[in-house]
Design an enzyme around this catalytic site. Sequence first.
Site, mmCIF file in Angstrom:
data_model
loop_
_atom_site.group_PDB
_atom_site.id
_atom_site.type_symbol
_atom_site.label_atom_id
_atom_site.label_comp_id
_atom_site.label_asym_id
_atom_site.label_seq_id
_atom_site.Cartn_x
_atom_site.Cartn_y
_atom_site.Cartn_z
ATOM 1 N N HIS A 94 -2.428 -5.282 1.661
ATOM 2 C CA HIS A 94 -3.743 -5.922 1.498
ATOM 3 C C HIS A 94 -3.516 -7.379 1.141
ATOM 4 O O HIS A 94 -2.568 -7.697 0.418
ATOM 5 C CB HIS A 94 -4.521 -5.256 0.351
ATOM 6 N N GLU A 148 -10.100 -10.531 -7.376
ATOM 7 C CA GLU A 148 -9.152 -9.422 -7.199
ATOM 8 C C GLU A 148 -7.973 -9.554 -8.175
ATOM 9 O O GLU A 148 -7.497 -8.547 -8.717
ATOM 10 C CB GLU A 148 -8.662 -9.380 -5.743
ATOM 11 N N LYS A 185 0.814 -1.219 0.000
ATOM 12 C CA LYS A 185 0.000 0.000 0.000
ATOM 13 C C LYS A 185 0.858 1.284 0.000
ATOM 14 O O LYS A 185 2.076 1.236 0.227
ATOM 15 C CB LYS A 185 -0.924 -0.030 1.223
ATOM 16 N N TYR A 241 -12.688 -1.596 -3.252
ATOM 17 C CA TYR A 241 -13.114 -1.618 -1.840
ATOM 18 C C TYR A 241 -14.629 -1.432 -1.703
ATOM 19 O O TYR A 241 -15.098 -1.004 -0.646
ATOM 20 C CB TYR A 241 -12.359 -0.555 -1.046
ATOM 21 N N ASN A 293 -1.841 0.484 6.805
ATOM 22 C CA ASN A 293 -1.350 -0.775 7.380
ATOM 23 C C ASN A 293 -0.555 -1.616 6.374
ATOM 24 O O ASN A 293 -0.491 -2.830 6.483
ATOM 25 C CB ASN A 293 -2.511 -1.546 8.031
HETATM 26 P P1 IDP Z 1 -8.089 -6.155 5.951
HETATM 27 O O1 IDP Z 1 -7.238 -5.269 5.066
HETATM 28 O O2 IDP Z 1 -7.309 -6.665 7.142
HETATM 29 O O3 IDP Z 1 -8.792 -7.254 5.200
HETATM 30 P P2 IDP Z 1 -10.656 -4.769 6.083
HETATM 31 O O4 IDP Z 1 -11.584 -4.805 7.257
HETATM 32 O O5 IDP Z 1 -11.042 -5.526 4.859
HETATM 33 O O6 IDP Z 1 -9.200 -5.206 6.603
HETATM 34 O O7 IDP Z 1 -10.464 -3.227 5.722
HETATM 35 C C1 IDP Z 1 -9.864 -2.845 4.503
HETATM 36 C C2 IDP Z 1 -8.902 -1.714 4.779
HETATM 37 O O8 IDP Z 1 -9.627 -0.563 5.214
HETATM 38 C C3 IDP Z 1 -7.893 -1.967 5.919
HETATM 39 O O9 IDP Z 1 -6.790 -2.733 5.532
HETATM 40 C C4 IDP Z 1 -7.521 -0.555 6.293
HETATM 41 O O10 IDP Z 1 -6.598 0.031 5.376
HETATM 42 C C5 IDP Z 1 -8.869 0.158 6.179
HETATM 43 N N1 IDP Z 1 -9.618 0.134 7.457
HETATM 44 C C6 IDP Z 1 -10.272 -0.919 8.014
HETATM 45 N N2 IDP Z 1 -10.856 -0.582 9.185
HETATM 46 C C7 IDP Z 1 -10.564 0.733 9.376
HETATM 47 C C8 IDP Z 1 -10.886 1.667 10.409
HETATM 48 O O11 IDP Z 1 -11.570 1.363 11.399
HETATM 49 N N3 IDP Z 1 -10.410 2.947 10.249
HETATM 50 C C9 IDP Z 1 -9.658 3.328 9.166
HETATM 51 N N4 IDP Z 1 -9.338 2.477 8.167
HETATM 52 C C10 IDP Z 1 -9.781 1.194 8.273
HETATM 53 MG MG MG Z 2 -10.294 -7.140 3.773
#
Ligand code: IDP
Ligand code: MG
Length: 138
Positions: free
Chosen positions: A115, A126, A9, A49, A112
């Site tokens: 992905h 994807e 990312k 997304y 983070n």
């Molecule tokens: P994942 O990437 O671990 O599968 P997901 O719940 O699918 O997590 O969320 C997609 C992405 O959205 C996350 O990797 C992160 O970048 C962002 N995200 C998820 N939850 C939050 C939040 O509570 N605040 C801000 N960004 C979030």
């Molecule tokens: Mg996810």
Amino acid sequence: MNRTFSIIKPDATKRNITGSINQLIEKNDLRIIAQKRIKMSIEQAQQFYSVHNDKPFFGDLVDYMTSEPVIVQVLSGEDAVKKYRKVMGATNPDNAEEGTIRKLFALNIQENSVHGSDSDENAKSEIQFFFNENEIVG
Ligand code: IDP
Ligand code: MG
């Protein structure tokens, strides 16, 4: 052997740590069988997304994912989807296990670093979203 889809990312491309992340991927017996550096369009990020389009963080997530280049990848390995999710660590780096990509590199719950697909079915769609089959060389 099966496949999963990965994105390195914007926070990671910006900090020039894509090699360190690839090293962890390879150390964990996942093979990078396709990889390219792209700048996602707003439309691509919104579509990719779309499952999160009702969440309060959706707008910020799209802005973030389009803020800098990303590396999109196809990984292959035994139980690739599950294995990569383990190598990545929890979404929130505060909850991620020691030694995982997110524990080592993520800045916060949004930025983070990586992905990874969460099911074989999503991995397939994807991968198709970003790659032609002739770009994937296993
Ligand atoms: P994942 O990437 O671990 O599968 P997901 O719940 O699918 O997590 O969320 C997609 C992405 O959205 C996350 O990797 C992160 O970048 C962002 N995200 C998820 N939850 C939050 C939040 O509570 N605040 C801000 N960004 C979030
Ligand atoms: Mg996810």
